[in-house]
Design a protein around this motif. Sequence first.
Motif, mmCIF file in Angstrom:
data_model
loop_
_atom_site.group_PDB
_atom_site.id
_atom_site.type_symbol
_atom_site.label_atom_id
_atom_site.label_comp_id
_atom_site.label_asym_id
_atom_site.label_seq_id
_atom_site.Cartn_x
_atom_site.Cartn_y
_atom_site.Cartn_z
ATOM 1 N N LEU A 111 0.808 -1.214 0.000
ATOM 2 C CA LEU A 111 0.000 0.000 0.000
ATOM 3 C C LEU A 111 0.845 1.270 0.000
ATOM 4 C CD1 LEU A 111 -2.625 -1.116 2.679
ATOM 5 C CD2 LEU A 111 -2.836 -1.258 0.199
ATOM 6 N N LEU A 112 2.166 1.127 0.104
ATOM 7 C CA LEU A 112 3.056 2.289 0.135
ATOM 8 C C LEU A 112 3.011 3.038 -1.192
ATOM 9 C CD1 LEU A 112 6.122 0.711 1.945
ATOM 10 C CD2 LEU A 112 4.646 2.528 2.834
ATOM 11 N N LYS A 113 3.065 4.348 -1.145
ATOM 12 C CA LYS A 113 2.937 5.189 -2.342
ATOM 13 C C LYS A 113 4.098 5.032 -3.319
ATOM 14 C CE LYS A 113 -0.747 7.497 -0.901
ATOM 15 N NZ LYS A 113 -2.002 6.937 -1.267
ATOM 16 N N ASP A 114 5.301 4.722 -2.839
ATOM 17 C CA ASP A 114 6.486 4.721 -3.693
ATOM 18 C C ASP A 114 6.907 3.359 -4.220
ATOM 19 O OD1 ASP A 114 6.674 7.452 -3.272
ATOM 20 O OD2 ASP A 114 7.925 7.210 -1.496
ATOM 21 N N VAL A 115 6.060 2.336 -4.092
ATOM 22 C CA VAL A 115 6.438 1.006 -4.574
ATOM 23 C C VAL A 115 5.542 0.596 -5.739
ATOM 24 C CG1 VAL A 115 7.302 0.275 -2.317
ATOM 25 C CG2 VAL A 115 4.954 -0.221 -2.951
ATOM 26 N N LYS A 116 6.043 -0.323 -6.544
ATOM 27 C CA LYS A 116 5.271 -0.876 -7.654
ATOM 28 C C LYS A 116 5.443 -2.376 -7.652
ATOM 29 C CE LYS A 116 5.357 3.124 -10.604
ATOM 30 N NZ LYS A 116 5.599 3.663 -11.915
ATOM 31 N N LEU A 156 -6.249 1.313 -0.755
ATOM 32 C CA LEU A 156 -7.254 0.771 0.151
ATOM 33 C C LEU A 156 -8.214 1.881 0.533
ATOM 34 C CD1 LEU A 156 -8.336 -1.402 2.214
ATOM 35 C CD2 LEU A 156 -6.737 -0.384 3.836
ATOM 36 N N SER A 157 -9.494 1.592 0.464
ATOM 37 C CA SER A 157 -10.497 2.503 1.005
ATOM 38 C C SER A 157 -11.409 1.694 1.917
ATOM 39 C CB SER A 157 -11.296 3.187 -0.105
ATOM 40 O OG SER A 157 -11.983 2.229 -0.881
ATOM 41 N N VAL A 158 -11.935 2.366 2.918
ATOM 42 C CA VAL A 158 -12.844 1.728 3.879
ATOM 43 C C VAL A 158 -14.103 2.581 3.921
ATOM 44 C CG1 VAL A 158 -13.152 0.957 6.257
ATOM 45 C CG2 VAL A 158 -10.882 0.864 5.209
ATOM 46 N N LEU A 203 -10.194 -2.715 -2.384
ATOM 47 C CA LEU A 203 -8.830 -2.598 -2.900
ATOM 48 C C LEU A 203 -8.900 -2.254 -4.381
ATOM 49 C CD1 LEU A 203 -6.971 -5.692 -1.381
ATOM 50 C CD2 LEU A 203 -6.546 -3.286 -0.853
ATOM 51 N N HIS A 204 -7.961 -1.402 -4.807
ATOM 52 C CA HIS A 204 -7.856 -1.056 -6.223
ATOM 53 C C HIS A 204 -6.399 -1.065 -6.607
ATOM 54 C CE1 HIS A 204 -9.043 0.770 -10.004
ATOM 55 N NE2 HIS A 204 -7.958 1.507 -9.904
ATOM 56 N N PRO A 205 -5.968 -1.689 -7.664
ATOM 57 C CA PRO A 205 -6.739 -2.437 -8.659
ATOM 58 C C PRO A 205 -7.100 -3.836 -8.172
ATOM 59 C CG PRO A 205 -4.418 -2.512 -9.227
ATOM 60 C CD PRO A 205 -4.550 -1.642 -8.000
ATOM 61 N N SER A 206 -7.510 -4.687 -9.094
ATOM 62 C CA SER A 206 -7.865 -6.067 -8.744
ATOM 63 C C SER A 206 -6.625 -6.826 -8.279
ATOM 64 C CB SER A 206 -8.475 -6.779 -9.962
ATOM 65 O OG SER A 206 -7.520 -6.889 -11.000
ATOM 66 N N PHE A 211 -9.553 -11.341 -8.757
ATOM 67 C CA PHE A 211 -10.764 -10.826 -8.135
ATOM 68 C C PHE A 211 -10.604 -9.364 -7.737
ATOM 69 C CE2 PHE A 211 -8.035 -12.586 -4.870
ATOM 70 C CZ PHE A 211 -8.063 -11.636 -3.866
ATOM 71 N N TRP A 212 -11.744 -8.720 -7.504
ATOM 72 C CA TRP A 212 -11.825 -7.393 -6.917
ATOM 73 C C TRP A 212 -12.339 -7.562 -5.494
ATOM 74 C CZ3 TRP A 212 -10.442 -2.902 -9.368
ATOM 75 C CH2 TRP A 212 -10.279 -2.961 -10.749
ATOM 76 N N LEU A 213 -11.868 -6.747 -4.590
ATOM 77 C CA LEU A 213 -12.440 -6.663 -3.250
ATOM 78 C C LEU A 213 -13.167 -5.330 -3.188
ATOM 79 C CD1 LEU A 213 -12.822 -7.672 -0.354
ATOM 80 C CD2 LEU A 213 -10.649 -6.595 0.224
ATOM 81 N N ARG A 214 -14.484 -5.374 -3.156
ATOM 82 C CA ARG A 214 -15.323 -4.181 -3.150
ATOM 83 C C ARG A 214 -16.317 -4.250 -2.000
ATOM 84 N NH1 ARG A 214 -12.069 -1.645 -5.579
ATOM 85 N NH2 ARG A 214 -11.996 -1.448 -7.818
#
Length: 111
Positions: A67-72, A77-79, A87-90, A101-104
């Motif tokens: 979830l770190l901004k500087d990694v690929k 994550l949104s709650v 979670l975005h992307p799948s 899968f997607w977690l929505r």
Amino acid sequence: MKFFQKLVSWIRGLFAERPRRVEFIEGDELPAHFATRNLYVAREDGELWSAGLTCPCRCGRRLEVMLLKDVKPRWDLSVDKDGLPSLHPSVWVADGCRSHFWLRHGKIHWC
């Protein structure tokens, strides 16, 4: 007739997928064991590090996403207001079970 419809609805409810909930872990490591229905999120000083869950196909595999901004690659994550995660992307497991899968809103949506 209404009794039968209510009975069928009740039985379906027994087998319906329960939404996943978020459990925040303070620190930069996720727990050694994941409960089946949770999404674990490691955070330290308010910064989200990674998220982990057990593969929803029931193969038992432990999945972790960054979830770190500087990694690929990385995920967002949104709650929502009910405490259900997205979670975005799948999430795509490239080997083994090959789940995708997607977690929505706490629920798994298969691709």
